[in-house]
Enzyme design. Structure first.
Site, PDB file in Angstrom:
ATOM      1  N   GLY A 115      -7.143  17.956   7.166  1.00 43.21           N
ATOM      2  CA  GLY A 115      -8.121  18.479   6.219  1.00 43.21           C
ATOM      3  C   GLY A 115      -8.208  17.499   5.054  1.00 43.21           C
ATOM      4  N   ALA A 116      -9.448  17.184   4.641  1.00 44.73           N
ATOM      5  CA  ALA A 116      -9.649  16.079   3.697  1.00 44.73           C
ATOM      6  C   ALA A 116      -8.849  16.218   2.397  1.00 44.73           C
ATOM      7  CB  ALA A 116     -11.147  15.928   3.422  1.00 44.73           C
ATOM      8  N   LYS A 174     -16.294  17.386  10.568  1.00 48.22           N
ATOM      9  CA  LYS A 174     -15.746  17.490  11.926  1.00 48.22           C
ATOM     10  C   LYS A 174     -16.831  17.404  12.993  1.00 48.22           C
ATOM     11  CE  LYS A 174     -12.391  17.559  12.894  1.00 48.22           C
ATOM     12  NZ  LYS A 174     -11.699  16.313  13.352  1.00 48.22           N
ATOM     13  N   ARG A 219      -5.526   7.554   8.048  1.00 46.65           N
ATOM     14  CA  ARG A 219      -6.753   8.090   8.663  1.00 46.65           C
ATOM     15  C   ARG A 219      -7.947   7.462   7.947  1.00 46.65           C
ATOM     16  NH1 ARG A 219      -7.269  14.334  10.066  1.00 46.65           N
ATOM     17  NH2 ARG A 219      -8.696  13.512  11.643  1.00 46.65           N
ATOM     18  N   GLN A 274      -9.296  23.283  15.767  1.00 51.63           N
ATOM     19  CA  GLN A 274      -8.977  23.720  14.403  1.00 51.63           C
ATOM     20  C   GLN A 274      -9.502  25.131  14.136  1.00 51.63           C
ATOM     21  OE1 GLN A 274     -10.058  20.661  15.183  1.00 51.63           O
ATOM     22  NE2 GLN A 274      -9.287  19.104  13.783  1.00 51.63           N
ATOM     23  N   ASP A 281     -15.736  15.643   4.819  1.00 50.12           N
ATOM     24  CA  ASP A 281     -14.720  14.588   4.705  1.00 50.12           C
ATOM     25  C   ASP A 281     -15.194  13.434   3.839  1.00 50.12           C
ATOM     26  OD1 ASP A 281     -14.179  16.080   7.390  1.00 50.12           O
ATOM     27  OD2 ASP A 281     -12.292  15.184   6.732  1.00 50.12           O
TER      28      ASP A 281
END
Ligand code: MRU
Length: 355
Positions: free
Chosen positions: A59-60, A256, A101, A204, A245
């Site tokens: 999760g960002a 996502k 990431r 998720q 994000d």
């Protein structure tokens, strides 16, 4: 706004995925949820970087917060007279965290903020970095509460909503972004029905979102990702509400994989589309969505479900894990600074000239 400033959100928000113990970072292991609720302890910045890459924490906003604590862990083994000296010594650890990431800008944002705090710090730099990491987490929670109220205010009483991926307490310091709006909307009667997509391939939605909501007494209905357009056609949902994000200077938004097709289907069916993200997700240095580095993960994530192989051997697979919603398909971007309706480059510049 009908949500009073002193509204008690705690009933709707009990999970904390990231906790600083004083000498280690405790992460709720999101790879194992919902059937195993287990924490892992990270004692080094390398362990934090690995945890981010492996989606132990995800999760960002959450990966930004975890990375900030990773810098604190790395700082503990550095000797330096002031923050500027410490920053030089910590650069390899910061670079490693930054590479863990690629798509969520909150990671680079948090590390830039930690670096700037170090650059300003004197002999007390170790205290300064710890205070900065704590501030990043505290401010994220406050932003989520603010966005919850702002976003819920856009929704008519008794609406149905569809969300995607996990944007809740598990993905943030607490309360959540899109899920924060959903929590606030349920708490105030604006949302009567919550649907969550499974979010293939990592699930998720199926593994995290519906579990998280049920922990807090909210009763979601799970759908297959492929049922979303049909759900919209039935008239059961008035809003699709998602996180982000990275939000570009023109309002294009990475989220996502699967979010783009939800936005297309929503526009076709007259369903409104809301993006909810803190200002730490806004990247005014990226002009538009084509410039975003979209993470591609191991195709093996597509070969099975729950560890059971479902695909014949020898089949090729492509696994991009984010996509970009063009700004023109977004009705509202909600940040803690306010609501941007029908976002475009001019509206983004007006709201985030200093971001
Ligand atoms: O790969 P993930 O699980 O880290 O992706 C998360 C998402 O795409 C979320 O929707 C986004 O980070 C917003 S979280 C508040």
């Amino acid at each position: 706004m009908t949500i009073p400033a002193d509204f008690d959100f705690s009933r709707y928000d009990r999970i904390r995925p990231i906790q600083w113990t004083g000498d280690a970072l405790q992460l709720l292991d999101q790879r194992k949820l919902p059937f195993v609720v287990e924490n892992v302890l990270c004692s080094s910045s390398d362990e934090v970087a690995e945890a981010i890459t492996a989606l132990t924490v995800r999760g960002a906003p959450a990966i930004g917060i975890a990375a900030a604590w990773g810098v604190v862990l790395a700082a503990r083994s550095v000797q330096a007279a002031d923050g500027a000296q410490a920053l030089v010594a910590l650069q390899p650890a910061i670079d490693r965290l930054n590479a863990s990431r690629p798509t969520a800008v909150n990671l680079a944002w948090a590390l830039a903020r930690m670096s700037a705090a170090l650059g300003r710090a004197g002999a007390d730099w170790l205290d300064v970095v710890e205070a900065e990491a704590a501030a990043i987490a505290r401010e994220d929670l406050a932003a989520n509460h603010a966005m919850g109220a702002l976003g819920a205010d856009l929704i008519a009483a008794g609406s149905g909503v569809l969300t995607h991926c996990n944007t809740g307490s598990l993905a943030t310091a607490g309360f959540g972004t899109a899920l924060g709006v959903i929590r606030a909307g349920v708490a105030t009667g604006r949302i009567g029905k919550v649907y969550a997509g499974e979010t293939r391939p990592w699930l998720q939605g199926a593994r995290l979102t519906v579990w998280e909501l049920s922990q807090d007494g909210i009763d979601p209905t799970l759908i297959a990702d492929s049922a979303a357009a049909h759900l919209m056609k039935t008239g059961a949902v008035q809003w699709v509400i998602v996180g982000a994000d990275r939000i570009c200077a023109n309002g294009d938004t990475a989220n996502k994989i699967g979010t783009y097709q939800l936005a297309i289907a929503a526009r076709h069916h007259g369903v409104k589309f809301m993006v909810v993200a803190p200002s730490s997700t806004v990247d005014m240095s990226t002009a538009h969505g084509d410039e975003i580095d979209i993470e591609e993960r191991d195709p093996g994530e597509l070969y099975g479900v729950g560890g059971v192989r479902t695909v014949a051997e020898g089949i090729a697979a492509w696994n991009p894990v984010f996509d970009v919603v063009p700004a023109g398909l977004i009705d509202a971007i909600v940040t803690e600074r306010g609501v941007i309706s029908a976002p475009d480059a001019a509206a983004m510049a007006a709201a985030f000239a200093s971001a």
